[in-house]
Each structure stands twice: as C-alpha cells, then as structure tokens.
Design a protein around this motif. Structure first.
Motif, short mmCIF file in Angstrom:
data_model
loop_
_atom_site.label_atom_id
_atom_site.label_comp_id
_atom_site.label_asym_id
_atom_site.label_seq_id
_atom_site.Cartn_x
_atom_site.Cartn_y
_atom_site.Cartn_z
N ALA A 1 12.20 -11.93 70.69
CA ALA A 1 12.97 -12.85 69.86
C ALA A 1 12.47 -14.28 70.03
CB ALA A 1 14.45 -12.76 70.21
N LEU A 2 12.22 -14.67 71.29
CA LEU A 2 11.72 -16.02 71.55
C LEU A 2 10.33 -16.21 70.95
CD1 LEU A 2 12.83 -16.72 75.23
CD2 LEU A 2 13.78 -17.67 73.12
N LEU A 3 9.49 -15.19 71.12
CA LEU A 3 8.12 -15.28 70.62
C LEU A 3 8.08 -15.41 69.10
CD1 LEU A 3 6.39 -12.58 72.86
CD2 LEU A 3 6.16 -15.06 73.03
N VAL A 4 8.86 -14.56 68.45
CA VAL A 4 8.85 -14.59 66.98
C VAL A 4 9.50 -15.88 66.48
CG1 VAL A 4 9.75 -13.47 64.91
CG2 VAL A 4 8.73 -12.09 66.71
N GLY A 5 10.60 -16.25 67.12
CA GLY A 5 11.24 -17.52 66.74
C GLY A 5 10.27 -18.68 66.94
N GLY A 6 9.58 -18.66 68.07
CA GLY A 6 8.63 -19.74 68.36
C GLY A 6 7.49 -19.76 67.35
N GLY A 7 6.99 -18.56 67.00
CA GLY A 7 5.92 -18.48 66.00
C GLY A 7 6.38 -19.04 64.66
N GLY A 8 7.58 -18.63 64.25
CA GLY A 8 8.11 -19.12 62.99
C GLY A 8 8.27 -20.63 62.99
N LEU A 9 8.76 -21.13 64.12
CA LEU A 9 8.98 -22.57 64.25
C LEU A 9 7.66 -23.33 64.20
CD1 LEU A 9 11.55 -24.24 64.68
CD2 LEU A 9 10.93 -24.41 67.09
N PHE A 10 6.66 -22.77 64.87
CA PHE A 10 5.34 -23.40 64.89
C PHE A 10 4.78 -23.48 63.46
CE2 PHE A 10 0.64 -23.07 65.79
CZ PHE A 10 0.53 -24.38 66.22
N ALA A 11 4.90 -22.37 62.73
CA ALA A 11 4.42 -22.36 61.34
C ALA A 11 5.20 -23.38 60.51
CB ALA A 11 4.57 -20.97 60.74
N LEU A 12 6.50 -23.45 60.76
CA LEU A 12 7.34 -24.39 60.03
C LEU A 12 6.88 -25.82 60.28
CD1 LEU A 12 11.06 -24.29 59.43
CD2 LEU A 12 10.24 -26.28 60.64
N LEU A 13 6.56 -26.12 61.56
CA LEU A 13 6.11 -27.47 61.88
C LEU A 13 4.80 -27.80 61.17
CD1 LEU A 13 6.98 -27.74 65.67
CD2 LEU A 13 8.11 -28.85 63.73
N ILE A 14 3.90 -26.81 61.13
CA ILE A 14 2.64 -27.04 60.42
C ILE A 14 2.92 -27.24 58.92
CG2 ILE A 14 0.42 -26.00 59.81
CD1 ILE A 14 0.15 -25.05 62.53
N GLY A 15 3.89 -26.49 58.42
CA GLY A 15 4.30 -26.67 57.03
C GLY A 15 4.83 -28.08 56.79
N VAL A 16 5.63 -28.57 57.72
CA VAL A 16 6.18 -29.92 57.60
C VAL A 16 5.05 -30.95 57.64
CG1 VAL A 16 7.61 -31.66 58.75
CG2 VAL A 16 8.45 -29.33 58.51
N ALA A 17 4.04 -30.68 58.48
CA ALA A 17 2.94 -31.63 58.62
C ALA A 17 2.03 -31.63 57.39
CB ALA A 17 2.12 -31.31 59.87
N THR A 18 1.77 -30.44 56.82
CA THR A 18 0.84 -30.38 55.69
C THR A 18 1.57 -30.49 54.35
OG1 THR A 18 0.98 -27.97 55.82
CG2 THR A 18 -0.95 -28.98 56.82
N GLY A 19 2.87 -30.23 54.37
CA GLY A 19 3.64 -30.24 53.12
C GLY A 19 3.50 -31.52 52.30
N PRO A 20 3.65 -32.69 52.92
CA PRO A 20 3.56 -33.91 52.12
C PRO A 20 2.22 -34.04 51.40
CG PRO A 20 4.46 -34.39 54.28
CD PRO A 20 4.00 -32.97 54.31
N LEU A 21 1.17 -33.50 52.01
CA LEU A 21 -0.15 -33.57 51.39
C LEU A 21 -0.22 -32.67 50.15
CD1 LEU A 21 -3.15 -34.46 51.51
CD2 LEU A 21 -3.57 -32.48 52.94
N VAL A 22 0.26 -31.44 50.28
CA VAL A 22 0.08 -30.50 49.17
C VAL A 22 1.14 -30.65 48.08
CG1 VAL A 22 -1.03 -28.78 50.61
CG2 VAL A 22 1.42 -28.65 50.23
N ALA A 23 2.27 -31.30 48.42
CA ALA A 23 3.40 -31.32 47.48
C ALA A 23 3.09 -32.07 46.20
CB ALA A 23 4.64 -31.90 48.15
N GLY A 24 2.04 -32.87 46.21
CA GLY A 24 1.70 -33.62 45.00
C GLY A 24 0.82 -32.85 44.04
N TYR A 25 0.45 -31.63 44.41
CA TYR A 25 -0.51 -30.89 43.59
C TYR A 25 0.13 -29.72 42.86
CZ TYR A 25 -3.57 -33.79 46.19
OH TYR A 25 -4.17 -34.90 46.71
N ARG A 26 -0.48 -29.33 41.75
CA ARG A 26 0.04 -28.24 40.94
C ARG A 26 -1.09 -27.29 40.58
NH1 ARG A 26 3.32 -30.46 42.86
NH2 ARG A 26 5.05 -31.64 42.05
N LYS A 27 -0.69 -26.17 40.08
CA LYS A 27 -1.62 -25.20 39.50
C LYS A 27 -2.84 -24.95 40.37
CE LYS A 27 0.08 -25.95 34.88
NZ LYS A 27 0.09 -24.74 34.08
N ILE A 28 -4.03 -25.01 39.76
CA ILE A 28 -5.21 -24.64 40.53
C ILE A 28 -5.51 -25.64 41.64
CG2 ILE A 28 -6.37 -23.16 38.88
CD1 ILE A 28 -7.83 -25.53 37.89
#
Lengths: 319, 299, 248
Positions: free
Chosen positions: A82-109
C-alpha cells in the motif's frame, strides 16, 4: 458524490473480481494484475481524452509510478504494497504537477508530440542512469501486505491481484462519479469549445492541467502495481510504444464508460499473450488492424471521446 | 579545433539523411495535415528493399558497382509508387473529415501493422548493403579522413532540398501544392484537383522516406527497430522546424544533426535524449516551431 | 454617474486595413446600443477589442472607470462583460441543458469542485430559470449540433448571461435567422434580460436596430460616423449613402 446504487455496483464488481481470482489459475491472476495496472493508466488517458487531448507520453507516469515504488522499496526499505503503490502514485502526481504547466498550453498534435518528447527524454535519461540500473533496470523483492508476507508465489500473485482490484474499483468509481459531475461536463466543454470556456470566465489551462495531473496519478498507481507484479522496473516503461498501448486501450474502450477501459485492457492482454504464443512476429500487426477496424467501424469509440457524442441522425440531417 | 570540425562534419552527414526523411514528413503534413507516425516505416521499408536489391545485384558479380546504388534508389521509387497511392487512397482519405488526432491514431495503427509486416517479409536478421559505401573512396579534410560516400550524402541532401524548393516555387504544379498547403478549402473551391495533389504529395513523401532508407542502407545494418528511431528523429526535426515548413526542416535537421554529433563526441550518454531536449525546449519556447505560423480562429 | 463603458481613442490595424481609427465612445448604464455598418467597417473588431479577443494597438477601454485594455477574455468576463458570437460558441457535443450546467457551474465556481452534481437544487433552479426565460425548454435534451441556427443563437446568449453581466455584447444576434423570426428572437432576448444590463448589439437589419435600440453607433472604415438616437442616425445622409443604401 457516489450514490448508493453506484456504490453497490462497485462493491458487487469488487466481490466478483476477488471471487474470480480464487477460481482462476495463477497465470490468469497475473495477467489480470497487469491488465488492471494498464487499465488505470488508460483510464488516465480517458480523463485527458474527455478534454480533447491525446497524450503519447502516458508511459512517463507509468514509469514514474514504477520507479517511485521500486526505489521506495530498494532505497527506502519499505516493503508494504500500500505504501509503495501510494508512494509511486504520489511521485507520478508530483511529476505531473511539475510538467503540467508546460504541457497545459498545448493542444492536438502539439500536445501529443510534447508529451511524447517528455517521456522519451526520461526514457533516454534512465537508460544512461547507471545508478538506476540503466537499460536493464532494477529487480525488486516481493512486497508485504499490511504486515503479511505471502508464503508462495501463487499467494503473492493473488494478494497483489486482490490489492489491485480494490484500487482499480475504487479509482474507477471515483472517475465515474467525476465524469458525471459538473466538473466532468466542464472537461467535455473544453474539448468542444475553448473559446466559450474562456468567455465564461474560467481557465482552459487550469482544466487541462488538473486533468493532466489526474491522468499522471492514475498512471502512477498503475505503474507501481505493474512494478510489484513483475518485480522489475526498466526504462521501457517510458518508451513511446508503452504509451501507444495505453492509447490503444483508451481508443478501444471508446465510450465514456470506465468499465470498458478495464475490459479493453484485459482484452489486449489476452490477445497479446495468445498471439505472442502463436504469432510472435505478428502481434503488433493484429493490434494495428484491430485498431484501424475500431476507428473505422466503431467511430463511437473514438468519436465520443475525441469529437462529440455520436448522433447518427445529425450526420443525416447535415446532408 | 579538430574536434570542432569533426563534430560539424559528422553533424552535417547526420543532418543530410535526416533531412531527406524529415522533409518528406513535413511535406505530407503540410499538404495532407497528417502527422504520419508510419513515416519511419517507409524509411525502414526503403532500407530493406534497397538492401535486398543490392544483395541481388552484387550477388551477380561486381561488374559496375555504381549501378547497384542506382538500382537501390530505383527500387525505393517503385516502393513509393505502389505504397503511396495505395495507402492514401485506400486508407487515409477515409479519415480526412475526422479530427486530426484521429489521423494520428490511424498512422499509429499503420505503424504497428508495417512494423510487423516488415519483420514477416524480411525476418529479424540484419541485412547489409555495404558495397556502395566504398564507391567514392576516402577524402581528407583538416587532416581527417572521411568516407566519400558520407560526403556525397551531404550533396544529395542539398540537391533534394533545392529540387524540392524549385519544384514548389518555380513550377505550376508546385504552386498549386503551395496553394493547397495555404488553404485547402479555398484551393478546392478554385477548382484545384486537391485529390490528385494529396496522392502525389503523399507519394513523394513516402519516396523521400524510402530514399532516405536506401541511401543510409550501406552505412548501417538494416534490422528491426529502425522505424522507431527514425520516426522520432523526423518528428523532432519537423516540430523544431515548424510543421509543414521545408526551410524549417532544413535548419532543424542541421540543429538535430549537430546536436547529436556534439553529444556523441563530448557526452555520449546524452546522445539519445539531446534531440528530445531540443524538441521539448522548442515546443516550450516557440510551439509553432522556427518557421511555423499561428492563426487566430474566426469567431 | 460613471459610464459603464468608456472607450478612448481606440485604434487597430491589420496590415494595411484599418479596423479601428481613433474610436471614442461612452455608454451609460442600461443603454441599448445598436452597432451598424457594412462588413469590414469595424463593428466586430470593436466588440472583439472590448471583450479581449483582440488587443488594440492604441487607446484605452474603461469598464466603470476600471482599465480593462488588452486584458484576457477571462479577466474581462470576470470583470462583468459577457458576449455572444456571430457564430454561436457552444459545446456542440453537449445538450442544451448541459451547456447551461457548465456555464452556471463556472459562474458559481461549482464546476471547479471535483464532484459537484449537476442535479443540485440551485444548479437545477438556475437551469430551469434560463430555459424558461429563453424559451428553450423543448430543446433541453437535444445535442447542440442538432439544434437549428436560431435556437443556437438564443442558447449562446443564454449561456453568456449566466454570469449576470453588467455589460452584454451581442455580435449579430439575428444573423442566419429567417427574417420573419428575427423580431421574435429579439423579443425573447430583450425580455429575458434584466433592465440594468447594458446591451451593445451588432445588427444589419435596420428595422431591428430602430425597434430595439435607444442609441445607434454607425461604423464606417474603422470610425464612428454617427452616434445618436436611431431615428437621427438612420436619417443621416452619410449613414444613408455609406451603410443603409439609397433605398432608405
């Protein structure tokens, strides 16, 4: 929130899954764990597709979840699933938060290619990162489940399967409730008309960012489960063909049904194990033809998500 | 100093074949508005067909080595003339009315199919066509010896670029293609045969990819996995240069070629991802690419 | 009283085309202003600049004295300016009702909560209110891409007013609507709007303009050549020769 009927459906689905696992042989349980983990990543793609965006880099977060969980185990000395999977999910989420602002301005291809580039960047970096095992990746140990350690490989697979089922059902239930909410409709609104969204006074970027982070989290959870099931992590998780598989599942699932996503994922795994046994060199070909057929003959699948709801009568009216 | 010239020359050589392939991709995107994920497969098929043709020719004796190279290129032309119209008319055209993302998925499916089809036809063992590689001997540059064939590649790439530019800007049919790139609906309304332009442009795009495969075949071992590497490189070039821009593809090929060569010579660990780094940076700074344009939607 | 909208020396050129040349206008609260002019005269550019779709080259736009020049559509919408479009900007894949749910959700902030139900009583109430005010009840479950043009126009305006704007700009509300239905549509719209909303609408039909506006701005070549009561503007010789044609 979830009403009692949906909750009852979810509980029934969970009981059915858990019971099926007891009856099925070990290899089938293993196959289902993988299918559930990929289904979660594909479910994340569906969240994005509902806002009209196709990511070709979902593997990045699947990989992040896997490495997050794996390193927690190897470096952090944690063995609880449970801790491992939760930690993995959280880590991915953090990377999403870090890269999200960059990609959020783009559409389509542009969105598709930027997410592709990001995941390939990570893939490239991981293959050269010797302290993370480079191209070969790292081997993991069997996890424990709330203090309990499986006595045999079969028990371990079933325990993982049960654990993955609980997570998948819970997350699918949340997604389903979300899709039916006002915020879920807002995503469809972003897909249909960004100009109107901005002229109603809210930020399209924000909606996209949030959906991207949700998608990242779901893929991270899936990637962590996958890592525990395989007891192995390697850079291939971030390779674009992994992302392509998620795209395939999401397209195949089509309709806004969360159940379809997991059904498609199971179907893919079954077809894969079947054809890799009998047609080891034609497995991608089967997949490609299948995908073309889906896009061509089941436009509801793609159409419902990427364009608008299918209304055959509309097409007729227009002509 | 020697390192610099090595990096630049290696980069130029790399940029040459990348340009030949990527300009095909950008042409297809410009005219058909299709981001073709299967583009790398055309490169791979070109390389395989050329290698097979070379194998057949050189097995019959080495009477006139240069003819082998011509046969290799000619065989890829056949590939393009068969595959181009077949795929454009038989597959892609059914999806033009759909979202452009759907078309990306269609070409992704095509990628999967062609990837395995290539394996079924040619197997998984590598093919070699090294004979033409020695055709042009060696050339010395700044005290470094270079294979003449590699330097020829640079000439060929420049030739391809110039010919394409002339064809588009100095011929009537080329101007029609530019009109279609600029505004498909308007061109159609003006009576331009858009269908024919689509077929021809797609076929030329396929040919450029396959020809890129043919000219690199003597330098490499032709084996599974080529398509993936090449399509990602071409993507990077097209995104950096600006989708649909031929000049952009040229400049971006140079950037990608030099960046790769720089990495290989100074930081080998970065070879794989320096390209994606440049691509991601470009998307972050200027999403429409170096030479791309952005429009405002009419409301 | 501070004017609701004050525009000072607003200018915009697209290449060699002058879309706005030193426009000065002041609009009082509650006014119903018709914007007339031939195509390319600068009406829509004016609307687009006020609502932030296009940034002016020069000049200032004040909303109740607050400078909104060059701000984003989102900022301007939040400041209280809403608009409809010549081509209705709706969520084509959603039903009429769902379009309103999204709009209301954004206006109330509920759309940003993860699981707010579309069936919550106050959301429902607001939807029903708009459906009845804009006479859209019978179309509620139809997908927008299926709706006739006139209904889309109405829905576009209904969606635009969910935020209860101070200033509402309607870009050609009756274009694409059969001429015998134009009055019916405008009746519904004007009845549905509260009295204190200031309305600017772009319109080509002079009968509509004289019936529904109490002030008219006549655009020609990026300038306002006449600004007065409709009866005055429509009998102005310049307006006659440039815009309405000799027939009037």
């Amino acid at each position: 929130m979830l009403d009692w009927r949906s909750t009852a459906h979810l509980c029934m689905a969970l009981v059915a899954l858990l019971a099926a696992g007891l009856v099925l042989p070990g290899w089938a349980n293993f196959l289902l764990v993988i299918a559930l983990s990929k289904g979660l990543a594909a479910l994340g793609l569906v969240v994005l597709l509902r806002s009209g965006l196709l990511s070709f880099g979902q593997g990045l977060f699947y990989c992040a979840g896997g490495y997050g969980a794996g390193l927690l185990m190897l470096w952090g000395g944690i063995s609880d699933a449970a801790l491992l999977v939760g930690g993995g999910g959280l880590f991915a989420l953090l990377i999403g938060v870090a890269t999200g602002p960059l990609v959020a301005g783009y559409r389509k291809i542009f969105f598709a290619t930027l997410t592709l580039a990001l995941s390939m960047l990570v893939h490239g970096a991981l293959t050269k990162a010797d302290f993370l095992g480079g191209t070969d990746g790292l081997n993991l140990r069997a996890p424990t489940f709330f203090g309990w350690r499986a006595g045999s490989a079969g028990e371990n697979v079933y325990a993982l399967y049960a654990f993955a089922s609980i997570l998948a059902v819970a997350l699918a239930g949340l997604c389903r409730a979300h899709f039916g909410s006002v915020r879920g409709l807002l995503s469809l609104g972003v897909r249909d008309n960004e100009i109107r969204i901005e002229y109603l006074g809210t930020s399209v970027r924000r909606v996209v960012f949030e959906n991207f982070v949700i998608a990242a989290f779901l893929a991270g959870i899936g990637g962590a489960i996958n890592a525990l099931a395989l007891s192995h992590i390697d850079p291939e998780l971030a390779f674009w063909t992994t992302s392509g598989e998620f795209v395939f599942v999401a397209i195949l699932a089509g309709q806004a049904s969360v159940v379809a996503v997991f059904a498609a994922s199971v179907l893919l795994e079954v077809v894969r194990s079947w054809s890799s046994q009998y047609f080891p060199n034609a497995w991608q070909l089967t997949l490609g033809v299948f995908m073309l057929a889906v896009i061509l003959f089941l436009p509801n699948g793609v159409g419902a998500l990427l364009r608008r709801r299918s209304r055959p009568s509309v097409e007729a009216d227009a002509k | 100093m020697q390192l610099v010239s090595t990096i630049v020359l290696d980069g130029l050589i790399d940029a040459s074949w990348i340009f030949i392939v990527a300009v095909g991709l950008t042409l297809i995107f410009g005219v058909l508005n299709v981001l073709n994920i299967a583009h790398g497969n055309f490169y791979a098929i070109g390389a395989y067909v050329a290698a097979s043709a070379a194998g057949w020719y050189y097995a019959g004796g080495d009477s006139f080595p240069a003819l082998g190279l011509i046969i290799m290129l000619g065989s890829t032309l056949v590939v393009a003339v068969v595959l181009g119209p077949l795929l454009e008319r038989g597959l892609l055209r059914f999806f033009y009315e759909r979202d452009e993302v759907v078309l990306v998925l269609v070409t992704y499916a095509l990628f999967l199919v062609l990837e395995d089809a290539t394996k079924l036809i040619w197997g998984v063992n590598p093919y070699y066509a090294y004979e033409p590689y020695v055709l042009f001997g060696n050339v010395s540059f700044f005290g470094l010896s270079y294979v003449g064939y590699d330097l020829m590649l640079i000439v060929v790439a420049v030739l391809v670029g110039v010919l394409l530019w002339l064809a588009l800007n100095r011929t009537t049919s080329g101007k029609l293609v530019l009109a279609v790139i600029h505004d498909r609906d308007m061109s159609s309304a003006l009576g331009i045969n858009v269908t024919r332009i689509f077929v021809v442009a797609f076929t030329i795009g396929v040919f450029l990819a396959a020809a890129g495969g043919a000219v690199t075949a003597p330098k490499i071992s032709v084996q599974p996995g080529l398509a993936v590497t090449v399509v990602l490189l071409s993507f990077a070039v097209v995104v950096i240069g600006g989708l649909g821009s031929i000049g952009g593809a040229a400049v971006a090929s140079l950037i990608v070629g030099i960046a790769r060569s720089l990495a290989i010579h100074t930081a080998p660990w970065a070879e794989l991802f320096i390209v994606y780094m440049v691509m991601a940076l470009m998307l972050a700074i200027r999403p429409q690419g170096l030479f791309g344009t952005e429009g405002l939607r009419k409301i | 009283m501070t004017p609701i909208l004050e525009v000072k020396s607003l200018s915009k050129t697209f290449g060699s085309v002058t879309a706005a040349a030193d426009i000065n206008v002041s609009v009082k609260v509650g006014e119903r202003v018709g914007l007339i002019g031939t195509n390319g005269a600068g009406k829509t550019t004016f609307v687009n600049m006020v609502t932030g779709y296009i940034k002016p080259d020069r000049g200032t736009i004040l909303l109740q004295g607050r400078d909104i020049t060059g701000q984003s559509p989102r900022y301007i919408t939040r400041a209280g300016v809403c608009r409809s479009f010549q081509i209705p900007q709706l969520f084509l894949g959603l039903t009429a009702e769902e379009n309103l749910v999204v709009a209301i959700g954004i206006a109330t902030g509920r759309a940003l909560a993860p699981h707010a139900s579309p069936d919550a009583p106050d959301t429902r109430g607001a939807v029903e209110d708009l459906l009845s005010r804009f006479r859209l009840g019978e179309y509620r479950h139809r997908v927008v891409s299926e709706l006739p043009g006139g209904v889309r126009k109405l829905l576009d305006i209904a969606v635009a007013v969910t935020r209860k704007p101070k200033l509402l700009l309607l870009d050609e509300p009756t274009s694409g609507v059969a001429s015998e239905q134009k009055f019916a549509l405008m009746d519904i719209v004007m009845e549905a709007l509260p009295d204190d909303v200031t309305v600017l609408f772009v319109e080509h039909d002079m009968d509509i303009v004289s019936r529904y506006s109490d002030r008219v701005l006549a655009f020609y070549d990026g300038r306002i050549i006449s600004d007065a009561h409709p009866s005055v503007v429509l009998s102005d010789p310049q307006v006659k020769s440039y815009i309405t044609g000799a027939a009037n």
